[in-house]
Design a protein around this motif. Structure first.
Motif, short mmCIF file in Angstrom:
data_model
loop_
_atom_site.label_atom_id
_atom_site.label_comp_id
_atom_site.label_asym_id
_atom_site.label_seq_id
_atom_site.Cartn_x
_atom_site.Cartn_y
_atom_site.Cartn_z
N LEU A 28 0.84 -1.21 0.00
CA LEU A 28 0.00 0.00 0.00
C LEU A 28 0.87 1.25 0.00
O LEU A 28 0.59 2.22 -0.72
CB LEU A 28 -0.94 -0.01 1.20
CG LEU A 28 -2.06 -1.05 1.18
CD1 LEU A 28 -2.74 -1.13 2.54
CD2 LEU A 28 -3.07 -0.73 0.10
N ALA A 29 1.92 1.25 0.81
CA ALA A 29 2.81 2.41 0.85
C ALA A 29 3.48 2.63 -0.51
O ALA A 29 3.64 3.78 -0.95
CB ALA A 29 3.86 2.23 1.94
N GLU A 30 3.87 1.54 -1.17
CA GLU A 30 4.46 1.66 -2.51
C GLU A 30 3.48 2.26 -3.51
O GLU A 30 3.89 2.92 -4.47
CB GLU A 30 4.90 0.28 -2.99
CG GLU A 30 6.12 -0.28 -2.26
CD GLU A 30 6.41 -1.73 -2.64
OE1 GLU A 30 7.51 -2.21 -2.30
OE2 GLU A 30 5.55 -2.38 -3.28
N ASP A 31 2.19 2.06 -3.27
CA ASP A 31 1.16 2.61 -4.15
C ASP A 31 0.77 4.04 -3.79
O ASP A 31 -0.18 4.60 -4.35
CB ASP A 31 -0.09 1.72 -4.12
CG ASP A 31 0.13 0.38 -4.79
OD1 ASP A 31 1.12 0.25 -5.54
OD2 ASP A 31 -0.69 -0.54 -4.59
N GLY A 32 1.46 4.62 -2.84
CA GLY A 32 1.20 6.00 -2.46
C GLY A 32 0.12 6.18 -1.42
O GLY A 32 -0.30 7.32 -1.14
N VAL A 33 -0.33 5.10 -0.81
CA VAL A 33 -1.36 5.18 0.22
C VAL A 33 -0.70 5.50 1.56
O VAL A 33 0.27 4.83 1.96
CB VAL A 33 -2.15 3.86 0.33
CG1 VAL A 33 -3.19 3.94 1.43
CG2 VAL A 33 -2.79 3.51 -1.01
N VAL A 34 -1.19 6.52 2.25
CA VAL A 34 -0.71 6.81 3.61
C VAL A 34 -1.50 5.91 4.55
O VAL A 34 -2.69 6.11 4.79
CB VAL A 34 -0.92 8.29 3.97
CG1 VAL A 34 -0.42 8.56 5.40
CG2 VAL A 34 -0.21 9.19 2.97
N LEU A 220 -5.60 -6.46 -4.14
CA LEU A 220 -5.44 -5.24 -3.35
C LEU A 220 -6.59 -4.27 -3.57
O LEU A 220 -7.02 -3.58 -2.63
CB LEU A 220 -4.11 -4.57 -3.66
CG LEU A 220 -2.83 -5.35 -3.31
CD1 LEU A 220 -1.60 -4.51 -3.62
CD2 LEU A 220 -2.85 -5.75 -1.85
N ALA A 221 -7.09 -4.20 -4.78
CA ALA A 221 -8.22 -3.30 -5.07
C ALA A 221 -9.44 -3.72 -4.27
O ALA A 221 -10.15 -2.88 -3.70
CB ALA A 221 -8.52 -3.27 -6.56
N ALA A 222 -9.72 -5.02 -4.22
CA ALA A 222 -10.88 -5.51 -3.47
C ALA A 222 -10.69 -5.27 -1.97
O ALA A 222 -11.66 -4.95 -1.26
CB ALA A 222 -11.08 -6.99 -3.74
N ILE A 223 -9.47 -5.40 -1.49
CA ILE A 223 -9.20 -5.15 -0.07
C ILE A 223 -9.44 -3.69 0.27
O ILE A 223 -10.06 -3.36 1.30
CB ILE A 223 -7.76 -5.57 0.27
CG1 ILE A 223 -7.64 -7.10 0.23
CG2 ILE A 223 -7.33 -5.04 1.63
CD1 ILE A 223 -6.22 -7.62 0.35
N ARG A 224 -9.02 -2.78 -0.60
CA ARG A 224 -9.26 -1.36 -0.35
C ARG A 224 -10.74 -1.01 -0.45
O ARG A 224 -11.24 -0.18 0.32
CB ARG A 224 -8.43 -0.51 -1.32
CG ARG A 224 -6.93 -0.61 -1.08
CD ARG A 224 -6.14 0.28 -2.01
NE ARG A 224 -6.44 1.69 -1.81
CZ ARG A 224 -5.86 2.67 -2.49
NH1 ARG A 224 -4.93 2.39 -3.41
NH2 ARG A 224 -6.17 3.93 -2.26
#
Length: 440
Positions: A28-34, A220-224
């Motif tokens: 998630l951090a690699e994807d820019g999510v804080v 990951l999309a479904a988790i978010r």
């Protein structure tokens, strides 16, 4: 406002949720999510791994030891994050038999309180469609608990995955990913759990490997989307209270031998304006001369007993400070304040001699559980008569103890605990790790 979030939980310990947690945080951090990490319960090792994975401080949330005001204050640390990811402890519904400050300490209570959906990591080795029965039971046991779905772990083959997925589909359980069996991804452990984050020279590489593994096999999309499907309740800032500092200038031992101090305490002390001065006993550093309080956290001093016994600058500085100002030690720090520490081989090492305590790792016995402690004497700036909540986890045995008891100590069921801590002059020590003091 508390951001949306989710909880990585499991039916039991040892199912692989920490691997999933670390990989998910890094991905998630690699994807820019804080992302704001939390850890349910009294675990002082996992938060350091969380921070290494996503670059943001992780905090414990513990409904048994923490009153509502402290829980809310800690949760507010996520207000600038995009997403909360909390790691559960033990099994999802596992807590103590009695209610503490605001609950039993079970992970499920976090899901109910903040509306963070549960993602259940299931070890499916040795079963196929039957895993759906486990998932179905966990999803329905408490209708108030939001449930997002499952992650299948230790999948043996594509055929195995198809069979498990078929069972989940028949039960109406969403599958958010399936992780193949990978023995090389296990983190090393010792008797108190995972080996500390600071002891892994290649930790970043390991976590990067977890992230790649998670990214390849989880949706990951479904988790978010699952996290965003539930909104967290508003926290009333007027009721939220972090821990008050016990002194203005606090010297805290910090190295591989002394590292078990709950992050919310340090954060609260700093937020209230206290000055935190760290020093390394293993590097033979003494606490700052102008410190108002010296605090020795727990850790693994038994692995470094010879080095500590030879650290003359550290020990002399500790003794000078104790002559006029408070010194407190928790668990491992308590043992170092004593007369001697006997390592697992039976060799005795001279310690600070500020308390009449001799402890042994050659005579191992596990001490584990929540503690309530009513102070009988001042402890590190905290007044006598204050009720403390904390947790004890160690394998050492008291060989001799010559000082007055620090507190009346009971376990989560109210039964008296023999390890009362010690007080001699301005020096105090206890085997329990402080989580909260007084009303929070």
């Amino acid at each position: 406002m508390t951001p949306p979030g989710l909880i990585i939980a499991a039916p039991a310990s040892g199912t692989g949720k920490t691997t999933v947690m670390l990989g998910l945080l890094r991905a998630l951090a690699e994807d820019g999510v804080v992302v704001q990490p939390f850890k349910n319960g009294p675990d002082y090792i996992d938060p350091a791994f969380h921070r290494a994975a996503c670059g943001r401080a992780s905090f414990n949330l513990d409904s048994w030891a923490m009153a509502r005001g402290l829980l809310e204050a800690i949760t507010l640390q996520a207000h600038e994050a995009d997403l909360v990811v909390a790691e559960g402890s033990m099994g999802l519904f596992d807590g103590v038999a009695t209610t503490g400050a605001s609950g039993t300490g079970a992970t499920a209570e976090l899901a109910r309180r903040w509306g963070w959906p549960v993602v259940l990591v299931i070890d499916v080795s040795g079963q196929a469609q039957s895993a759906a029965a486990t998932a179905l039971g966990f999803s329905r046991l408490d209708p108030r608990m939001p449930f997002a779905g499952v992650i299948l772990n230790r999948v043996a083959s594509p055929r195995h995955e198809r069979l498990v997925r078929a069972g989940m589909a028949a039960a109406g359980i969403p599958v958010l990913g399936a992780l193949p069996r990978r023995a090389d991804l296990a983190l090393p452990e010792r008797h108190l759990g995972l080996v500390q984050a600071v002891e892994h020279p290649d930790l970043d590489r390991l976590i990067a490997g977890y992230a790649a593994f998670v990214r390849e096999h989880l949706d990951l999309a479904a988790i978010r989307r699952a996290a965003a499907s539930h909104s967290a309740p508003e926290v009333e800032r007027g009721t939220a209270r972090l821990a008050k500092p016990p002194a203005q200038r606090i010297a805290i031992a910090q190295d591989a031998a002394f590292s078990f101090l709950y992050p919310h305490l340090l954060h609260g002390w700093r937020n209230a304006g206290a000055e935190i001065r760290t020093f390394s006993p293993l590097a033979d550093e003494a606490p700052d001369d102008d410190a108002d309080l010296v605090w020795l956290p727990g850790g693994y001093p038994e692995l470094h007993a010879g080095t500590l016994a030879a650290a003359a600058c550290f020990l002399d500085g500790l003794r000078r400070h104790a002559a006029t100002r408070p010194v407190h030690g928790e668990c491992g720090g308590y043992m170092v304040l004593g007369e001697a520490l006997i390592d697992k081989s039976g060799e005795s090492h001279r310690m600070a001699g500020l308390l009449g305590l001799v402890t042994s790792h050659a005579q191992r016995r596990m001490h584990l559980g929540y503690r309530r402690a009513l102070l009988l004497a001042p402890m590190a700036g905290i007044a006598p008569g204050t009720m403390l909540s904390g947790h004890e986890f160690h394998y050492s045995t008291i060989v001799s103890q010559a000082d007055a008891p620090l507190a009346d100590v009971v376990d989560a069921e109210g039964k008296a605990v023999a390890e009362t801590g010690s007080v001699r002059g301005k020096v105090t020590g206890s085997f329990f790790h402080l989580i909260a003091a007084g009303a929070s």
